[in-house]
Write an enzyme that holds these catalytic residues in place. Structure first.
Site, short mmCIF file in Angstrom:
data_model
loop_
_atom_site.label_atom_id
_atom_site.label_comp_id
_atom_site.label_asym_id
_atom_site.label_seq_id
_atom_site.Cartn_x
_atom_site.Cartn_y
_atom_site.Cartn_z
CE1 TYR A 85 -4.18 -1.60 0.49
CE2 TYR A 85 -3.28 -2.61 2.47
CZ TYR A 85 -4.28 -2.51 1.53
OH TYR A 85 -5.39 -3.31 1.63
CD GLU A 131 -6.10 -4.29 9.32
OE1 GLU A 131 -7.22 -4.19 8.79
OE2 GLU A 131 -5.16 -4.88 8.80
CG ASN A 189 -8.17 -1.61 -0.02
OD1 ASN A 189 -7.70 -2.57 -0.61
ND2 ASN A 189 -8.46 -1.64 1.27
CD GLU A 190 -11.10 -5.26 1.66
OE1 GLU A 190 -11.23 -4.56 2.69
OE2 GLU A 190 -10.83 -6.46 1.70
CD GLU A 270 -6.58 -7.31 1.47
OE1 GLU A 270 -7.24 -7.75 2.44
OE2 GLU A 270 -6.46 -6.09 1.23
CE1 TYR A 335 -3.48 -8.72 9.40
CE2 TYR A 335 -3.09 -10.82 8.32
CZ TYR A 335 -3.90 -9.72 8.54
OH TYR A 335 -5.10 -9.60 7.88
#
Length: 668
Positions: A85, A131, A189-190, A270, A335
């Site tokens: 990103y 996030e 994005n989404e 993803e 993560y």
């Protein structure tokens, strides 16, 4: 027609500019192309069928010092591409002030990936989620209170247009067809998970991306693998991909993509190797064998895939985001990825490498090892100043006066802390309710009266705080921004006192507001020792009925021997006995600690911020209660250890139960 003979040497000079890519390197004689073959349902790289196996890495969560180490480990795992990103707020923290050097040098990061043989999938937003604070959108956009983010709101579009005009021209020379590594570029994005469903906004972005990057670049979208998300997230001319994690029906999820893209490559943009954490919730993990099985199934279908995350990294400083109902993410963005937060090789790394090896050639040669860690031991800290005593240092420009409270945005404070001060309009000899209606504190306020701690008001609770004090006494609220919402309709997340406060039945007025410049203050004044021992002094001791002390800075230092060649090494800082706060080492903001909440107990300390030539300064801002803050025998020490702890069991969840990824997009 007159024919003129041109010497070969001169002809070569005339042709040279045509043979040079705009990235400054010589292009191959064969034209570089990356496109889609809709008949054979695949990507074509230079005219040949191609499938990428990519991993996500966020350059903004990994210090530049370690970019090469992490990228090389990803290449040695068998990945042929990486995905990253670009967070707008990381590069334009103030309107018109851009940062593209050192840890912000995204162009260098992409070129480095290219040098290591990795292609790049670029996701420049302008919204990224990730996030990350406010999903990557800069907080200063909220200066227009009525702005509708991620829509065709004219003010939003104007800001986006200006930003894309800065960023995308930097990316154009790095496109694959121009000699660089960028094979595809995501638009937004989404977006299908956002309430606005504004196709004019998506068309605007498409046009601006084409304007800056050209007509040959492959643009794509990503949305959850459900029909409802693809409805608003896709647009003709942008190739639609999906995202999903383990435990899903791979066939069904790719069939969802096929409803929008009947032909072309199957792509999971993803594929989740783990999941994100929240303070007060258990550390998220995904079993290695389940992940490996799902990856095998995806690759066996010939699909392209991006593993999100391959390395998570760290939310240094104040960059973490939050979800709704309000729950901020911790400093670690580990993560449960194949490479740990500190770049260490995990069992998951080697298992996934074996799966990839079944389908693609994996580079030969040694894999860079995990970096060594060193336990420097315990470091004693002494109290330097309370926040109240340091206001002249923290707010050198002086306070702002206002009849009613102003938000962080209204005083142009985007991160960190603001101290709100007024006086009690009435005698509160008996406990009197201090109340913020409609969850008016964003996100956490540390309350004192005449220097006596009273307790905490917080966003997640509407419970009032009972305070005591005489009429005319000073009421202070140190308000902490714990991270803006990064997902859903509430990303326009204001901070500070966002509504009036009432004392009993009276609305509090006549506020003096101090925006605190903690970063400059720590670097210039709040590192060295010049305070008092945190022993039995009036401002350090607490009433036996109180669980709080005044927010204060504590300082200490430790030395690293210069005669040992391998030092300094990475380490982790641990806060046994401390409660909640912020920590800096040598002026570098490592992030938030909150061992009282968990699950994260240690913070990653990369070795490049340490030195052997002078003592290393540690500055801690403890917000609630330090271990040496009472008249008991407690000592203020932090400890530098060689093993991270980010998965401590959490007995009582502080925040409400949050949805899983499968239902996340429905939670608006």
């Amino acid at each position: 027609m007159v024919m003129i003979a041109v010497p070969v040497r001169i002809l070569s000079l005339l042709l040279a500019p045509l043979l040079l890519g705009s990235a400054g390197g010589l292009l191959n004689v064969t034209k570089r192309t990356f496109e889609i073959d809709y008949q054979k349902d695949c990507f074509l790289k230079d005219g040949k069928p191609f499938r990428y196996i990519s991993g996500s890495i966020h350059y903004f969560r990994v210090p530049r010092f370690y970019w090469k180490d992490r990228l090389l480990k990803m290449r040695m795992a068998g990945l042929n591409a990486i995905q990253t990103y670009v967070p707008w707020n990381f590069h334009e923290p103030q309107p018109g002030q851009y940062r593209f050097s050192e840890d912000h040098d995204v162009e260098y990061f992409i070129r480095l990936a290219h040098e290591l043989g990795l292609l790049v999938i670029l996701r420049p937003g302008p919204y990224i989620c990730a996030e990350w604070d406010m999903g990557g959108l800069p907080a200063w956009l909220l200066e227009k209170e009525s702005i509708v983010l991620r829509s065709s709101d004219p003010d939003y579009l104007a800001a986006v247009d200006k930003w894309l005009g800065v960023l995308l021209p930097k990316m154009r020379p790095l496109l694959y067809q121009n000699g660089g590594p960028i094979i595809t570029v995501q638009v937004e994005n989404e977006y299908g998970s956002y309430f606005a469903c504004d196709f004019n906004y998506m068309r605007f972005l498409q046009k601006r991306f084409r304007h800056h990057l050209g007509d040959n670049v492959l643009l794509f979208t990503t949305d959850g693998a459900q029909k409802s998300y693809l409805k608003c997230g896709t647009l003709q001319g942008l190739y639609a991909t999906v995202d999903f994690g383990t435990g899903r029906n791979v066939t069904a999820d790719f069939q969802t993509q096929r409803k929008v893209e009947p032909n072309g490559p199957l792509v999971n943009s993803e594929f989740y190797t783990g999941w994100l954490d929240h303070w007060g919730q258990p550390h998220s993990t995904v079993k290695t064998e389940v992940l490996a099985s799902s990856l095998y199934e995806i690759l066996a279908r010939g699909a392209s895939v991006n593993l999100y995350m391959f390395i998570g990294g760290t939310n240094f400083a104040y960059w973490n985001g939050a979800n709704t109902p309000y729950a901020p993410q911790p400093t670690s963005y580990d993560y449960d990825a194949p490479l740990s937060e500190a770049g260490d090789l995990t069992e998951k790394y080697f298992v996934l490498r074996k799966v990839i090896q079944m389908f693609e050639e994996v580079p030969e040669g040694p894999i860079p090892p995990s970096t060594p860690k060193f336990a420097y031991g315990k470091v004693p800290l002494k109290k330097l100043k309370t926040v109240e005593a340091a206001l002249d240092i923290l707010c050198p420009g002086g306070p702002i006066k206002s009849l009613y409270p102003l938000t962080f945005i209204q005083v142009k404070q985007y991160f960190g802390f603001v101290l709100y001060r007024t006086t009690l309009p009435q005698d509160c000899s008996n406990s009197t309710s201090l109340h913020a209606p409609l969850s008016g504190v964003h996100d956490r306020a540390y309350v004192s009266v005449n220097g006596v701690p009273q307790g905490i008001l917080e966003r997640a609770s509407v419970t009032p705080l009972n305070i005591t004090g005489k009429a005319g006494a000073t009421l202070d609220l140190l308000v902490e921004n714990m991270g803006r919402v990064n997902y859903g309709r509430y990303i326009n997340d204001s901070k500070g006192l966002v509504s009036n406060l009432t004392l009993g039945s009276s609305i509090l007025t006549n506020w003096t507001i101090f925006p605190l410049g903690t970063e400059d203050a720590v670097r210039s004044h709040l590192q060295g020792w010049g305070g008092q021992d945190a022993g039995c002094h009036n401002e350090n001791c607490t009433d036996s009925s109180s669980n709080y002390t005044l927010p204060a800075f504590y300082v200490g230092n430790f030395s690293i021997p210069s005669g040992i060649p391998d030092l300094p090494q990475d380490t982790f800082i641990q806060f046994s006995g401390w409660t909640k706060g912020q920590v800096w080492i040598n002026g570098f903001n490592l992030g938030r600690y909150w061992p009282a909440q968990g699950p994260q107990m240690t913070l990653f300390v990369p070795r490049h911020i340490l030195t052997t030539s002078a003592p290393n300064n540690i500055t801690v801002l403890e917000l609630e209660r330090a271990p040496c803050s009472s008249c008991g025998p407690g000592l203020c020490t932090v400890e530098l250890v060689d093993t991270p702890v980010i998965n401590r069991p959490v007995a009582n969840n502080y925040f409400l139960e949050l949805p899983t990824k499968d239902s996340w997009q429905d939670y608006e």
